[in-house]
Design a protein around this motif. Sequence first.
Motif, short mmCIF file in Angstrom:
data_model
loop_
_atom_site.label_atom_id
_atom_site.label_comp_id
_atom_site.label_asym_id
_atom_site.label_seq_id
_atom_site.Cartn_x
_atom_site.Cartn_y
_atom_site.Cartn_z
N SER A 210 1.05 -0.99 0.13
CA SER A 210 0.18 0.20 -0.11
C SER A 210 1.05 1.27 -0.24
O SER A 210 0.26 2.04 -0.75
CB SER A 210 -0.75 -0.04 1.00
OG SER A 210 -0.40 -0.08 2.16
N ALA A 211 1.92 1.21 0.47
CA ALA A 211 3.12 2.45 0.86
C ALA A 211 3.28 2.59 -0.34
O ALA A 211 3.97 3.74 -1.29
CB ALA A 211 4.52 2.03 1.67
N ARG A 212 3.94 2.02 -0.98
CA ARG A 212 4.61 2.03 -2.99
C ARG A 212 3.61 2.70 -3.79
O ARG A 212 3.64 3.30 -4.11
CB ARG A 212 4.79 0.34 -3.55
CG ARG A 212 5.93 -0.13 -2.31
CD ARG A 212 6.30 -1.61 -2.79
NE ARG A 212 7.09 -1.33 -4.35
CZ ARG A 212 6.62 -2.82 -5.06
NH1 ARG A 212 6.50 -3.95 -4.17
NH2 ARG A 212 7.32 -2.77 -6.13
N ASP A 216 5.66 5.80 -3.14
CA ASP A 216 6.20 6.24 -4.71
C ASP A 216 5.47 6.05 -5.85
O ASP A 216 6.32 6.15 -6.62
CB ASP A 216 7.02 4.98 -4.74
CG ASP A 216 7.76 4.43 -2.96
OD1 ASP A 216 8.25 5.23 -2.65
OD2 ASP A 216 7.83 3.19 -2.66
N GLY A 217 4.37 6.45 -5.64
CA GLY A 217 3.65 6.36 -6.90
C GLY A 217 3.72 5.08 -8.04
O GLY A 217 3.51 5.63 -9.17
N GLU A 218 3.71 4.14 -7.26
CA GLU A 218 3.79 3.13 -8.32
C GLU A 218 1.94 2.60 -8.78
O GLU A 218 2.00 3.11 -7.10
CB GLU A 218 4.72 1.67 -7.71
CG GLU A 218 5.47 1.64 -7.49
CD GLU A 218 6.62 0.92 -6.67
OE1 GLU A 218 6.50 -0.11 -7.52
OE2 GLU A 218 6.48 0.73 -5.99
N LYS A 235 -4.34 10.63 -5.38
CA LYS A 235 -3.59 11.58 -3.80
C LYS A 235 -4.52 12.82 -3.86
O LYS A 235 -4.51 13.65 -2.79
CB LYS A 235 -2.17 11.59 -4.49
CG LYS A 235 -0.99 11.34 -4.01
CD LYS A 235 0.19 11.75 -4.32
CE LYS A 235 1.69 10.73 -3.93
NZ LYS A 235 2.62 10.84 -4.45
N GLU A 236 -4.99 13.35 -5.01
CA GLU A 236 -6.23 14.20 -5.16
C GLU A 236 -7.39 13.88 -4.04
O GLU A 236 -7.61 14.92 -3.76
CB GLU A 236 -6.53 14.26 -6.14
CG GLU A 236 -5.73 14.86 -7.26
CD GLU A 236 -5.75 15.65 -8.80
OE1 GLU A 236 -7.72 15.66 -8.64
OE2 GLU A 236 -5.41 16.14 -9.24
N ARG A 287 4.04 -0.76 -11.76
CA ARG A 287 5.03 0.41 -12.41
C ARG A 287 5.00 1.45 -11.92
O ARG A 287 4.31 2.05 -10.89
CB ARG A 287 4.16 -0.04 -13.84
CG ARG A 287 3.92 -0.66 -14.51
CD ARG A 287 4.96 -1.08 -15.44
NE ARG A 287 4.86 -2.32 -16.87
CZ ARG A 287 5.43 -3.81 -16.54
NH1 ARG A 287 5.77 -3.70 -15.56
NH2 ARG A 287 4.92 -4.31 -16.76
N LYS A 288 6.00 2.17 -12.71
CA LYS A 288 5.71 3.20 -11.86
C LYS A 288 5.42 4.46 -13.28
O LYS A 288 5.04 4.22 -13.98
CB LYS A 288 7.20 3.81 -11.37
CG LYS A 288 7.80 3.20 -9.81
CD LYS A 288 9.55 3.62 -9.87
CE LYS A 288 9.90 3.10 -8.84
NZ LYS A 288 11.54 2.89 -8.51
#
Length: 288
Positions: A210-212, A216-218, A235-236, A287-288
Amino acid sequence: MLSNENDEVVTTTQQNRTKEDAINHNEYEQQQSKKKRKLTKPVIIVFVPSKYLFPSEDDSLLLEKMDRKVYGTDIYTDDSDIILVCQHLGLLKDLTEECKGILVTVKIETSPKKFVATFRNNVRSKSWNSSDSEGYNAITVVKCRILKDQTKLPALSNHQLKQSNFNYDLEQHRFLSNVTIVFDLSGEPTVKYSINSVADKGFDNNEYTSARLIDDGEHILIETDSTRYQLCFNKETNHFEWLQLNSSDSNEKTPLVTDLSWNEIKWGPESIIVRDKEYKVKSTTFRK
């Protein structure tokens, strides 16, 4: 005295039976082990487009066709050209230029110490000896299907393999002791889904799945046999989103659920449940 002799005879008979039972049990175990090994032999499906079957004279693929080789008879080396293998077996006799390609089911076998050369169906195979057969694989063809209808083609694209994506996938699975490589809906190799591939890594909160996605935007690409989905964090809105990709080659997405919490996402051995709806998963890639 006679009783003692009878006791010795009975004891000897029991010992012999015990030895026979042990031998029979060992033979049974060996037979079961062999059956299991036979049952667990990997099987893969290879799609060969028609352009590789009928390259034109001015096509660079024609040079590749002239350089093709096949080693063995009935059982072949794993680097043998799959088209020549099928032709050597006589599986392409009904092949016409109108076909869309072939679908070949291949079984991975233990390599024999010697691959025998023969001349069959206008194809001459080569011989090859292996000093260490355990270090190599061999293949046998289970079935070859000629595809005459465009609608029966597998969902593969014609774009080039993205090697960087594949390397990244393998890097994400470096903690797993055993992985299986499959092909995704774009025809690229990826790692077959297992629950360990999406499990939290270690005790560092930053390595949690979940943190990734949040920090990290993955995002995670999740594929079933026919559809590709994306799990990401917005994030919005401060929510996870479950999206359906409308095509394996485009970025066009259809939002399915846009206000997910992490607790509404449940991972299983073969599937993912998103807000009480289950999807059977074939592969997952970060994926990033």
